[in-house]
Every structure is written in C-alpha cells, then in structure tokens.
Design a protein around this motif. Structure first.
Motif, short mmCIF file in Angstrom:
data_model
loop_
_atom_site.label_atom_id
_atom_site.label_comp_id
_atom_site.label_asym_id
_atom_site.label_seq_id
_atom_site.Cartn_x
_atom_site.Cartn_y
_atom_site.Cartn_z
N ASN A 1 -3.87 2.77 -16.17
CA ASN A 1 -2.42 2.87 -16.38
C ASN A 1 -1.58 2.03 -15.44
N TYR A 2 -2.16 1.61 -14.33
CA TYR A 2 -1.40 0.84 -13.34
C TYR A 2 -2.18 -0.40 -12.95
N ASN A 3 -1.46 -1.40 -12.50
CA ASN A 3 -2.09 -2.63 -12.05
C ASN A 3 -2.42 -2.49 -10.55
N LEU A 4 -3.62 -1.96 -10.29
CA LEU A 4 -4.00 -1.67 -8.90
C LEU A 4 -5.07 -2.63 -8.41
N VAL A 5 -5.04 -2.94 -7.14
CA VAL A 5 -6.12 -3.73 -6.53
C VAL A 5 -7.23 -2.79 -6.08
N CYS A 6 -6.86 -1.71 -5.41
CA CYS A 6 -7.88 -0.70 -5.08
C CYS A 6 -7.25 0.64 -4.77
N MET A 7 -8.08 1.67 -4.78
CA MET A 7 -7.60 2.99 -4.42
C MET A 7 -8.74 3.81 -3.83
N HIS A 8 -8.38 4.70 -2.92
CA HIS A 8 -9.35 5.55 -2.24
C HIS A 8 -8.77 6.94 -2.11
N ILE A 9 -9.62 7.93 -2.30
CA ILE A 9 -9.20 9.34 -2.14
C ILE A 9 -10.20 10.00 -1.19
N TYR A 10 -9.68 10.70 -0.19
CA TYR A 10 -10.52 11.50 0.71
C TYR A 10 -9.91 12.88 0.85
N HIS A 11 -10.76 13.90 0.82
CA HIS A 11 -10.30 15.28 0.99
C HIS A 11 -11.25 15.99 1.95
N HIS B 1 0.86 -1.18 0.00
CA HIS B 1 0.00 0.00 0.00
C HIS B 1 0.90 1.23 0.00
N ASP B 2 0.56 2.23 -0.79
CA ASP B 2 1.20 3.53 -0.61
C ASP B 2 0.13 4.53 -0.21
N ILE B 3 0.40 5.23 0.87
CA ILE B 3 -0.55 6.19 1.44
C ILE B 3 0.10 7.57 1.45
N PHE B 4 -0.59 8.54 0.87
CA PHE B 4 -0.13 9.93 1.02
C PHE B 4 -1.10 10.67 1.93
N LEU B 5 -0.54 11.40 2.88
CA LEU B 5 -1.36 12.24 3.76
C LEU B 5 -0.90 13.68 3.62
N GLY B 6 -1.82 14.57 3.29
CA GLY B 6 -1.51 16.00 3.29
C GLY B 6 -1.85 16.56 4.65
N LYS C 1 5.60 -1.30 -6.92
CA LYS C 1 5.89 -0.22 -7.87
C LYS C 1 4.61 0.46 -8.36
N ASP C 2 3.59 -0.33 -8.66
CA ASP C 2 2.33 0.27 -9.12
C ASP C 2 1.75 1.21 -8.07
N ALA C 3 1.75 0.79 -6.82
CA ALA C 3 1.19 1.64 -5.76
C ALA C 3 1.98 2.94 -5.62
N PHE C 4 3.30 2.83 -5.63
CA PHE C 4 4.13 4.03 -5.50
C PHE C 4 3.88 5.00 -6.66
N ASP C 5 3.99 4.50 -7.87
CA ASP C 5 3.88 5.39 -9.04
C ASP C 5 2.49 5.99 -9.15
#
Lengths: 77, 148, 148, 77
Positions: free
Chosen positions: B79-89, B36-41, B111-115
């Motif tokens: 564009n990427y081989n992802l299992v899932c993704m979530h965005i919250y703002h 998993h790659d997680i970005f937090l602002g 690599k897919d998660a990072f990119d």
C-alpha cells in the motif's frame, strides 16, 4: 478425536494451564460449552478463538489434532 | 514472494536506545531513503486504583503473532512506497520508562513513512496476539487491554 | 510563558545515531510518556541531470529560524497534549545517507505524538528559513527547493 | 536613511555578498526596483522579503536601520 487447546494471558490464569487436551468436541460451540462447565468464570469473559492460528467467528467445526487458542483482548505495544 | 529480509520481531526484555541507534545507522548505506518515521512505545507508570504500575510483563502466541506481523508487513509494502521497515516488540518484563515497541519505516518521500508507520502501529495494537500484564509495586497485577 | 526547555536547534554537520540514542534514553525518567514519534530526514543521493548528489550544504537565517521554530513549538504544545518535543537540524555539510533533521515528539497517548510530529515536520519544511545546496561529485551544485 | 540587507542561499550568489547597505529606499517596492536594476538576474527569481524577521506581502514601508532579508524558496529538512 482430540484437540490441542492453548490459553493465553488472563485465560491461562483461569484455566490454570497454558496447554490442555480436549476430547470429543465437534465444533467451537461444543468447545465453549465444555470450557464454561469446567471454568465457570469464563462466562463473564470476553475472548476470541483461533483455530490453527486463524481467528474464527460463529460456530466452526473442529477436526482431530486442531489447535484452538483462547485469546483474551490484545494489549501489545 | 518478496526479498524483504525477515528477522524475529520479539526481543527478550526492553528495547535499548543502543539497539535503536544501531538500527538507524545501518540505514546510512540506503541512500534512496529521504525520511524515516520511528514509533517507540514506552511503558507508563499509570496509576490504577491507587497503585502504580512499575512494569509490564509481555507474552505472545508466537506462531500466530509472527503470521499476523508478516501480513501487516506485506500489506504495508503493497500500500505504500517503502524502502524498508522493521518491527520489534519486547517479551517478558519491561519497566516503566523503558521501550517495548519499535516500529521503523523508511521511504523515499516522507509521506509514505508517516502514513505507513501510523497504520502499522494501529494494526499491531489491534490485531497481533500480544498480552501485557501490568505489575504494581506490591507484585499484584492487572491485565492491560488496548482500546481501539 | 512556558517552562519548556530551550536549546539550540542547529547542529554543525550530520546528526549522529549516538546523539539520537542519547536523546531517547533521556526520556526514560519521564514515565508518563506512552509513545514517541521520531522523524528523521536523511540526505538522498538523487540524480539530477545525470549527476549524483553526494551531500547537501545547509545554511539558515538563524534569528528568523529560531523565532519561527519557537512559534511552531508553542503551537504544537497548544494544539496537542504533548509531554515534550525536540527539534534538531543540521547546518553545513551532510553527506548522502546521513541524517539532517531529527524531530522527536512524546505524549501520553500515541495519537498526539503522531499528529504533532507530522505537522511539525511539514511546518519546518514550509516555514523555516533553511536552504540546502545539493553538491554533486564534480563539486558543482544546485539549490534544493521544497515542494508543498 | 539606510537599511541593512541580508541575502541567503542562491540570492547571496546573485548579489555576491551575504550583507549589503542600501540607502534611500522608502518602501519594499523601491527596494525591489533598486535591486533589480543592480542585479538583473533577480527579475526571474522567486523570493520573499522579511522585514525585521517577519515576512511581508505587498508594498511595505521601511524605516532607518530596518533589516530586510531576501529569502529564496526554503529547502530545510
């Protein structure tokens, strides 16, 4: 004809309202002209227009009941 | 169309660490995920003209933002081989030190998660109609502007 | 020497979402931080020769690993503008779907966190003496090997 | 002279122990030779040696009380 104008962020501060009705503008050039007359501060302001949620570049014709949004620079995240 | 689950991206106020923990633990049943790659602002207490930012008040053009986020989401899955993704703002007031953005990308290989995560964050900042009003201690404000 | 806080990297068993949430919330007082990038490694239930991996049993050469992780940490602070970083890795049994690696990098501007986090994860996989024994349902096992 | 040998992961399975004393080896070539005689399976095995926690390449001399670790390919993360 009438368009529905939405103003966001700092632009809503300049117009004083988040939503306005604008009459008799055939295209975005005429709209910008009219807005600048009404709100001279807009001249110095960098903004984008979205017509029905799509950002438009250059002069774009408008139809009755279109929704036009004034978008200041984004700053999410 | 895809079967990816849709939920609202926008959350009133800050994104809590309990909310993030709950999102993470929901993925323990998806056992094809390897990374998993997680970005937090997080809201910074920047100093602008000698005044300290104490909070950011976020607003959005909701219909356009949801549409743009949907496009970002579809492009990431294409564009990427992802299992899932979530965005919250966040919307509304988020104080300095609190979390305003949570991007969560999961893939089989890291690599897919990072990119994808990095690209999604850049796209959110550049293309999604969200505005942040930086509030100072004296209740005055300036409007934030993202640099590309 | 730096003043960066040192704590043990190794945790017995899986890394829980409560532990991750606690780490995140500890950063709310560091109000110069603008972005966090978090990488989580999760154990996959890979199928190898028709048998499904149910867990990985991790072991390490502790003294050498701690030294190598210290070097990785120092290099990251030297090469990127980071506010803080934390690395945690499991030892012992981690079941499929559970978290075995938690890399947490925080910076003023997001690019440093993204680039450093990705680099640190690659270095952990390539250079730190940790071994994973993949356990199947029937209690047989194979030794995992990281690809570069 | 005596060195302290540590074996990890799959190599500990091959040697049967995590820790061994090895006598009278002057360098890593001699050590490898001795190990392969004792554990023929090691011939086919890809491993690195660390002397006192530092990975060494090529033949390296050993001193009394050195700790040498047999490191199979890493698989953390």
């Amino acid at each position: 004809m009438e368009i529905n104008l939405l103003a966001f962020g700092q632009l809503a501060e300049i117009t004083g309202k988040a939503e306005l009705r604008i009459l008799d503008v055939k295209n975005t050039n005429e709209l910008n002209q009219k807005l600048i007359e009404q709100y001279p501060k807009l001249v110095a302001f960098n903004y984008l227009l979205a017509v029905n949620k799509k950002i438009v570049q250059g002069n774009t014709s408008l139809n009755d009941k279109d929704t036009v949004a004034l978008l200041p620079p984004f700053s999410g995240g | 169309m895809t079967e990816k689950k849709k939920h609202s991206v926008f959350i009133e106020g800050p994104i809590t660490s309990a909310f993030i923990a709950d999102s993470i633990s929901k993925h323990s049943k998806k056992t094809t995920i390897g990374g998993h790659d997680i970005f937090l602002g997080q809201v910074r207490n920047d100093i602008i003209d000698n005044k300290t930012v104490v909070a950011i008040d976020y607003s959005t053009y909701n219909e356009m933002a949801e549409q743009k986020l949907h496009e970002i989401r579809e492009a990431a899955f294409a564009n990427y081989n992802l299992v899932c993704m979530h965005i919250y703002h966040s919307l509304g007031t988020v104080k300095a030190g609190e979390i305003c953005l949570f991007v969560f990308v999961s893939s089989i290989h890291r690599k897919d998660a990072f990119d994808a995560c990095h690209e999604i964050v850049e796209q959110i900042k550049a293309d999604v109609p969200i505005w942040g009003k930086e509030i100072f201690e004296d209740a005055s404000h300036v409007w934030k502007e993202n640099k590309s």
